[in-house]
Design a protein around this motif. Structure first.
Motif, PDB file in Angstrom:
ATOM      1  N   GLU A  93      15.186 -32.171   4.951  1.00  0.00           N
ATOM      2  CA  GLU A  93      14.138 -31.308   5.492  1.00  0.00           C
ATOM      3  C   GLU A  93      14.480 -29.880   5.114  1.00  0.00           C
ATOM      4  OE1 GLU A  93      13.444 -31.384   9.764  1.00  0.00           O
ATOM      5  OE2 GLU A  93      11.953 -29.781   9.641  1.00  0.00           O
ATOM      6  N   ASN A 133       7.959 -28.256   6.397  1.00  0.00           N
ATOM      7  CA  ASN A 133       7.173 -27.962   7.597  1.00  0.00           C
ATOM      8  C   ASN A 133       5.937 -27.156   7.243  1.00  0.00           C
ATOM      9  OD1 ASN A 133       8.947 -28.841   9.997  1.00  0.00           O
ATOM     10  ND2 ASN A 133      10.369 -27.664   8.714  1.00  0.00           N
ATOM     11  N   GLU A 174       5.493 -32.121   7.001  1.00  0.00           N
ATOM     12  CA  GLU A 174       5.699 -32.283   8.440  1.00  0.00           C
ATOM     13  C   GLU A 174       4.612 -31.528   9.192  1.00  0.00           C
ATOM     14  OE1 GLU A 174       9.653 -31.855   9.911  1.00  0.00           O
ATOM     15  OE2 GLU A 174      10.386 -33.420   8.567  1.00  0.00           O
ATOM     16  N   ASP A 176       5.601 -34.459  13.260  1.00  0.00           N
ATOM     17  CA  ASP A 176       6.804 -33.770  13.736  1.00  0.00           C
ATOM     18  C   ASP A 176       6.751 -33.575  15.252  1.00  0.00           C
ATOM     19  OD1 ASP A 176       9.195 -32.432  13.559  1.00  0.00           O
ATOM     20  OD2 ASP A 176       8.413 -30.689  12.490  1.00  0.00           O
ATOM     21  N   LYS A 210       8.445 -38.461  13.768  1.00  0.00           N
ATOM     22  CA  LYS A 210       9.726 -37.847  14.113  1.00  0.00           C
ATOM     23  C   LYS A 210       9.841 -37.719  15.628  1.00  0.00           C
ATOM     24  CE  LYS A 210      11.820 -35.100  11.218  1.00  0.00           C
ATOM     25  NZ  LYS A 210      12.210 -33.984  10.315  1.00  0.00           N
ATOM     26  N   GLU A 214      15.309 -36.964  15.557  1.00  0.00           N
ATOM     27  CA  GLU A 214      15.815 -35.607  15.313  1.00  0.00           C
ATOM     28  C   GLU A 214      16.940 -35.265  16.286  1.00  0.00           C
ATOM     29  OE1 GLU A 214      12.247 -32.773  14.001  1.00  0.00           O
ATOM     30  OE2 GLU A 214      12.265 -33.172  16.143  1.00  0.00           O
TER      31      GLU A 214
HETATM   32 CA    CA Z   1      10.242 -30.247  11.191  1.00  0.00          CA
END
Ligand code: CA
Ligand code: C2E
Ligand code: CA
Ligand code: CA
Length: 280
Positions: free
Chosen positions: A58, A119, A151, A181, A202, A238
């Motif tokens: 990421e 992101n 994301e 996300d 996530k 995460e």
């Molecule tokens: Ca993220």
């Protein structure tokens, strides 16, 4: 009651002024930061919980300000978002992240299936030319679409669900992958999740860190993972910080993990080292 000779109203007004001024100064610094190339991308590995191998990274933006030192994205991304600066910054981030993954794939034969997760912010998501911009970036950087994972947070898609679904499907048609996300933290989109063409869900760090606190928190994580699997999404947990958390998630059939237990986000050189050391 008076505070140092000022009325409470005056103290409050002064505080507001100071905050407004600080905001303007931050905005001004942020504006020049793009031109002065003060941003850098860090990369945090995403790891298969079964094999322990890296499946992707990421990208996480960092701001090294000569005036302010290190500024956390949690404090400058919202301002970049409000001021619209996120549009040029977001484009730079996308391009940089795609380019880096293309370089790794060209450099190391065992990196072909790695993905780079980027992101997106709300403002970027509502840009009318987002799909074209991403298509162009993939072309310029020569990265395979399926190596890019976007994301997207719940709040971004819950604003206008129907419009979001259309946009997500257009992105999917490019061949890129999509991750939901911070799942479970916003206004819950549980009842909509099945309508969004997500590849990955996530699980937010808050759920992972609370897991050890009670059986009930464990049940929440189990439920999220089961839901994702039934909707044919894979799951990244995460914020895994301990072996206990990692084992527990593995036992719940969570495919992937990310967190300090594996690695903090690292710069390009260190990420390259991780690739050469752990992937053969
Ligand atoms: Ca993220
Ligand atoms: P996020 O997308 O949820 O990113 C995960 C955050 O958790 C990152 O913080 C990461 O460093 C941190 N993290 C990862 N593993 C652990 C762990 O085991 N323990 C703890 N305590 N933290 C962990 P970071 O890099 O400070 O970013 C914060 C937020 O800023 C991100 O949350 C994301 O919302 C935003 N952000 C960061 N980079 C970008 C970007 O390039 N574009 C946009 N739009 N937003 C970004
Ligand atoms: Ca997240
Ligand atoms: Ca988060």
């Amino acid at each position: 009651a008076k505070v140092s000779g000022k009325t409470r109203h005056e103290v409050f007004a002064t505080k507001m002024q100071e905050q407004a001024l600080a905001y303007l100064e931050l905005e001004a610094d942020l504006r020049t930061a793009i031109a002065n190339q003060e941003f850098e991308l860090y990369y945090q590995p995403i790891v298969s919980l079964n094999s322990g191998t890296i499946v992707g990274f990421e990208s996480l933006v960092r701001w090294h300000s000569p005036q302010r030192g290190f500024v956390s994205p949690a404090s400058f991304i919202p301002i970049a978002e409000e001021t619209g600066l996120i549009i040029p910054l977001g484009k730079w981030i996308l391009q940089q992240a795609c380019l880096q993954m293309q370089i790794w794939q060209a450099q190391f034969s065992h990196c072909q299936s790695l993905t780079i997760s980027v992101n997106l912010s709300g403002r970027q998501f509502s840009q009318p030319n987002l799909v074209e911009q991403i298509e162009e970036i993939l072309q310029i950087t020569n990265l395979n679409a399926q190596s890019l994972k976007l994301e997207i947070t719940e709040s971004m898609v819950m604003d206008d669900v129907e419009e979001a679904i259309i946009l997500l499907n257009r992105l999917k048609a490019l061949g890129v992958r999509l991750s939901m996300d911070d799942f479970g933290t916003g206004f819950s989109s549980f009842s909509y999740l099945h309508r969004f063409p997500m590849d990955t869900l996530k699980v937010d760090r808050s759920f992972v860190s609370n897991m050890s606190k009670s059986v009930k928190n464990q049940a929440i994580v189990t439920t999220i993972i089961t839901l994702a699997h039934q909707l044919e999404m894979d799951v990244v947990a995460e914020g895994i910080e301990t072996e206990t958390e990692m084992k527990s998630l593995q036992a719940k059939n969570c495919e992937y993990g990310q967190g300090y237990f594996f690695s903090k986000p690292v710069d390009r050189e260190q990420a390259t080292l991780l690739i050469t050391k752990t992937l053969q």
